[in-house]
Design a protein around this motif. Structure first.
Motif, PDB file in Angstrom:
ATOM      1  N   SER A 251       0.945  -1.365   0.352  1.00  0.00           N
ATOM      2  CA  SER A 251       0.000   0.166  -0.185  1.00  0.00           C
ATOM      3  C   SER A 251       0.998   1.537   0.001  1.00  0.00           C
ATOM      4  CB  SER A 251      -1.035   0.136   1.407  1.00  0.00           C
ATOM      5  OG  SER A 251      -0.035   0.382   2.409  1.00  0.00           O
ATOM      6  N   LYS A 252       0.282   2.585  -0.671  1.00  0.00           N
ATOM      7  CA  LYS A 252       1.620   3.529  -1.124  1.00  0.00           C
ATOM      8  C   LYS A 252       0.532   4.765  -0.270  1.00  0.00           C
ATOM      9  CE  LYS A 252       2.644   1.653  -4.791  1.00  0.00           C
ATOM     10  NZ  LYS A 252       3.204   1.401  -6.133  1.00  0.00           N
ATOM     11  N   GLY A 253       0.681   5.079   1.033  1.00  0.00           N
ATOM     12  CA  GLY A 253       0.095   5.732   2.056  1.00  0.00           C
ATOM     13  C   GLY A 253       0.861   6.510   3.300  1.00  0.00           C
ATOM     14  N   LEU A 254      -0.024   7.133   3.653  1.00  0.00           N
ATOM     15  CA  LEU A 254       0.014   7.382   5.358  1.00  0.00           C
ATOM     16  C   LEU A 254      -0.327   7.126   6.214  1.00  0.00           C
ATOM     17  CD1 LEU A 254       2.269  11.024   4.028  1.00  0.00           C
ATOM     18  CD2 LEU A 254       3.863   8.313   5.058  1.00  0.00           C
ATOM     19  N   GLU A 255      -0.813   6.663   7.209  1.00  0.00           N
ATOM     20  CA  GLU A 255      -1.722   6.310   8.248  1.00  0.00           C
ATOM     21  C   GLU A 255      -2.095   8.157   8.719  1.00  0.00           C
ATOM     22  OE1 GLU A 255      -2.313   3.553  11.270  1.00  0.00           O
ATOM     23  OE2 GLU A 255      -0.943   4.899  12.028  1.00  0.00           O
ATOM     24  N   GLN A 256      -3.796   8.605   8.712  1.00  0.00           N
ATOM     25  CA  GLN A 256      -4.701   9.590   9.038  1.00  0.00           C
ATOM     26  C   GLN A 256      -4.068   9.609  10.431  1.00  0.00           C
ATOM     27  OE1 GLN A 256      -8.771   9.614   7.963  1.00  0.00           O
ATOM     28  NE2 GLN A 256      -7.596   9.922   5.962  1.00  0.00           N
ATOM     29  N   ASN A 257      -3.878  10.438  11.083  1.00  0.00           N
ATOM     30  CA  ASN A 257      -3.674  11.380  12.273  1.00  0.00           C
ATOM     31  C   ASN A 257      -2.190  11.122  12.852  1.00  0.00           C
ATOM     32  OD1 ASN A 257      -6.716  11.567  12.714  1.00  0.00           O
ATOM     33  ND2 ASN A 257      -7.036   9.606  13.053  1.00  0.00           N
TER      34      ASN A 257
ATOM     35  N   MET B 246     -13.592   2.353  -6.079  1.00  0.00           N
ATOM     36  CA  MET B 246     -11.813   2.253  -5.138  1.00  0.00           C
ATOM     37  C   MET B 246     -11.880   3.116  -3.850  1.00  0.00           C
ATOM     38  SD  MET B 246     -10.233  -0.586  -8.049  1.00  0.00           S
ATOM     39  CE  MET B 246     -11.118  -0.878  -9.584  1.00  0.00           C
ATOM     40  N   VAL B 247     -10.664   2.369  -3.629  1.00  0.00           N
ATOM     41  CA  VAL B 247     -10.044   3.314  -2.421  1.00  0.00           C
ATOM     42  C   VAL B 247      -9.458   4.568  -3.407  1.00  0.00           C
ATOM     43  CG1 VAL B 247      -8.411   3.521  -0.898  1.00  0.00           C
ATOM     44  CG2 VAL B 247      -9.515   2.083  -0.589  1.00  0.00           C
ATOM     45  N   VAL B 248      -8.577   5.692  -2.859  1.00  0.00           N
ATOM     46  CA  VAL B 248      -7.970   6.659  -4.156  1.00  0.00           C
ATOM     47  C   VAL B 248      -7.189   6.942  -2.669  1.00  0.00           C
ATOM     48  CG1 VAL B 248      -8.064   9.043  -5.020  1.00  0.00           C
ATOM     49  CG2 VAL B 248     -10.178   7.527  -5.361  1.00  0.00           C
ATOM     50  N   GLU B 249      -5.941   6.402  -3.393  1.00  0.00           N
ATOM     51  CA  GLU B 249      -4.992   6.849  -2.241  1.00  0.00           C
ATOM     52  C   GLU B 249      -4.826   8.559  -1.740  1.00  0.00           C
ATOM     53  OE1 GLU B 249      -4.144   4.829   0.779  1.00  0.00           O
ATOM     54  OE2 GLU B 249      -3.353   2.600   0.157  1.00  0.00           O
ATOM     55  N   GLY B 250      -4.552   8.747  -2.621  1.00  0.00           N
ATOM     56  CA  GLY B 250      -3.933  10.598  -2.555  1.00  0.00           C
ATOM     57  C   GLY B 250      -4.937  10.883  -1.868  1.00  0.00           C
ATOM     58  N   ILE B 251      -6.651  10.959  -1.877  1.00  0.00           N
ATOM     59  CA  ILE B 251      -7.038  11.904  -0.951  1.00  0.00           C
ATOM     60  C   ILE B 251      -6.687  12.141   0.605  1.00  0.00           C
ATOM     61  CG2 ILE B 251      -9.457  12.210  -0.621  1.00  0.00           C
ATOM     62  CD1 ILE B 251      -9.858  11.586  -3.172  1.00  0.00           C
ATOM     63  N   THR B 252      -6.894  10.728   1.320  1.00  0.00           N
ATOM     64  CA  THR B 252      -6.956  10.750   2.345  1.00  0.00           C
ATOM     65  C   THR B 252      -5.306  11.500   2.778  1.00  0.00           C
ATOM     66  OG1 THR B 252      -5.742   8.882   2.516  1.00  0.00           O
ATOM     67  CG2 THR B 252      -7.890   9.505   2.950  1.00  0.00           C
ATOM     68  N   THR B 253      -4.119  11.153   1.358  1.00  0.00           N
ATOM     69  CA  THR B 253      -2.559  11.330   1.001  1.00  0.00           C
ATOM     70  C   THR B 253      -1.816  12.493   1.507  1.00  0.00           C
ATOM     71  OG1 THR B 253      -1.476   9.218   0.930  1.00  0.00           O
ATOM     72  CG2 THR B 253      -0.600  10.656   0.583  1.00  0.00           C
ATOM     73  N   THR B 254      -3.369  13.694   0.798  1.00  0.00           N
ATOM     74  CA  THR B 254      -2.987  14.899   0.680  1.00  0.00           C
ATOM     75  C   THR B 254      -3.142  15.734   2.199  1.00  0.00           C
ATOM     76  OG1 THR B 254      -3.580  14.803  -1.576  1.00  0.00           O
ATOM     77  CG2 THR B 254      -4.294  17.008  -0.328  1.00  0.00           C
ATOM     78  N   LYS B 255      -3.804  15.113   2.543  1.00  0.00           N
ATOM     79  CA  LYS B 255      -4.524  15.974   3.935  1.00  0.00           C
ATOM     80  C   LYS B 255      -3.223  15.297   5.281  1.00  0.00           C
ATOM     81  CE  LYS B 255      -8.206  16.343   6.788  1.00  0.00           C
ATOM     82  NZ  LYS B 255      -9.711  15.541   7.566  1.00  0.00           N
ATOM     83  N   ALA B 256      -2.894  13.844   4.634  1.00  0.00           N
ATOM     84  CA  ALA B 256      -1.036  14.274   6.328  1.00  0.00           C
ATOM     85  C   ALA B 256       0.519  14.414   5.458  1.00  0.00           C
ATOM     86  CB  ALA B 256      -1.191  12.108   6.039  1.00  0.00           C
ATOM     87  N   ALA B 257      -0.245  15.002   3.911  1.00  0.00           N
ATOM     88  CA  ALA B 257       1.549  15.529   3.451  1.00  0.00           C
ATOM     89  C   ALA B 257       1.500  16.866   3.952  1.00  0.00           C
ATOM     90  CB  ALA B 257       1.663  15.488   1.602  1.00  0.00           C
ATOM     91  N   TYR B 258       0.354  17.276   3.602  1.00  0.00           N
ATOM     92  CA  TYR B 258       0.030  18.904   3.614  1.00  0.00           C
ATOM     93  C   TYR B 258       0.027  18.935   5.285  1.00  0.00           C
ATOM     94  CZ  TYR B 258      -2.011  23.426   5.083  1.00  0.00           C
ATOM     95  OH  TYR B 258      -3.160  24.580   5.623  1.00  0.00           O
TER      96      TYR B 258
END
Length: 342
Positions: A107-113, A278-290
């Motif tokens: 998986s390619k993302g960052l955990e929220q929170n 399907m899950v769009v990882e970029g949407i949640t990752t945007t908040k984490a990256a910001y």
């Protein structure tokens, strides 16, 4: 070669494609899924109709909904679930695994929170568990057809990375190793943000010039944050950096790009997610990256504008205008060429 026993957790498109790749190489593969209806349909039709339609799943590839049975006594556990589900799945399998089983995450993302990378999530749940990140430019739809693909595997331990390299590599699926797990994970996660932006550019009807600029400055943002977080800048010039960015920003296989196109065309987030399905990882990752950019005091203007579009109500046209009218600056790229002590 010696054949391995592997549990693939998650029967989405990528998990299914990798299970087929590994089984086709002769490994013993268990494919686990949470959804009982999906399991029953796949058992009956030997096809993953929702995520990978038209691709036959041979009987020798074993399907499971029982997590304990799927992971018991295997050498490798390939985790191919959405980023926000990784912690939960790891907690579920913890009672059934031993300290020698290798966790390979796709998986390619960052955990929220928490804003943690997946290797950090796994380390919190299962301290000391051998871990490998698998990343790079790779669409499931092409891998399952045997089209040439190259990816990278990263681990703190060279022997483990090279073992996984040998398990996965085929004449059409080339695998490189990399010691920079921070850079590989961040490149794979953050390129989804830029790909979402590339989709917005397409949805607005802008041309190649705009997309080329977005991709070029996007990898610069990724590298800037990566350097601050301890990654090797050279990694972002590799498969999990520029390579993955190119394929995700330019292909209609990319759900991040497709979602961005819909947003650029004027659809809201709810409509977009429903259409993608399907899950769009970029949407949640945007908040984490910001949030990470703020924490590390790193300038990431593209990420900031995509965040504003998704979470602050900024129009896509205004976001592009904000980027184009920023205070003028010069372009300075670092080039790193140094020996790797791994």
């Amino acid at each position: 070669m010696n054949y391995s026993s592997i549990a693939v957790l998650g029967a989405g498109s990528w998990g299914t494609a990798l299970a087929l790749l590994l089984q086709g190489k002769g490994h013993h593969v268990n494919l686990w899924m949470r959804n009982r209806e999906q399991y029953q349909e796949m058992c009956e039709t030997r096809e993953n109709k929702h995520y990978l339609p038209g691709v036959h799943i041979p009987e020798v590839l074993k399907l499971f909904t029982d997590l304990e049975e799927a992971v018991k006594n295997v050498e490798i556990i390939l985790v191919s679930v959405p980023t926000q589900s990784v912690r939960g799945v790891m907690k579920q399998i913890l009672p059934y695994i031993n300290s020698k089983q290798i966790i390979v995450n796709t998986s390619k993302g960052l955990e929220q929170n928490t804003l943690l990378r997946i290797s950090e999530v796994v380390e919190e749940v299962a301290p000391g568990q051998p871990f490998v990140a698998l990343s790079g430019p790779s669409h499931a739809e092409e891998v399952c057809k045997g089209m040439p693909t190259t990816i990278v595997v990263a681990s703190k331990e060279r022997k483990i990375a090279e073992f996984v390299q040998d398990v996965f590599i085929t004449p059409t699926f080339r695998v490189y190793t990399n010691p920079d797990i921070v850079g590989v994970e961040l490149g794979g996660a953050l390129k989804n943000v830029i790909a979402f932006g590339a989709g917005i550019v397409d949805g607005l009807g802008y041309g190649d010039n705009a997309k080329a600029a977005l991709m070029t400055r996007g990898i610069r943002e990724i590298a800037r944050l990566g350097k601050a977080m301890g990654a090797d800048l050279a990694t972002f010039a590799g498969l999990s950096g520029i390579g993955d960015l190119i394929v995700t920003c330019t292909s209609m296989h990319s759900r991040n790009r497709r979602a961005g196109i819909l947003i650029g065309q004027g659809k809201n987030l709810e409509e977009t997610l429903k259409e993608i399905g399907m899950v769009v990882e970029g949407i949640t990752t945007t908040k984490a990256a910001y949030q990470l950019a703020q924490e590390y005091q790193i300038e990431m203007p593209i990420t900031k504008e995509i965040f504003n579009v998704l979470y602050e109500g900024t129009s896509t046209a205004d976001a592009v205008g904000n980027l184009m009218t920023r205070t003028r600056t010069h372009e300075l790229e670092e080039v790193v060429d140094e020996d790797i002590n791994w």
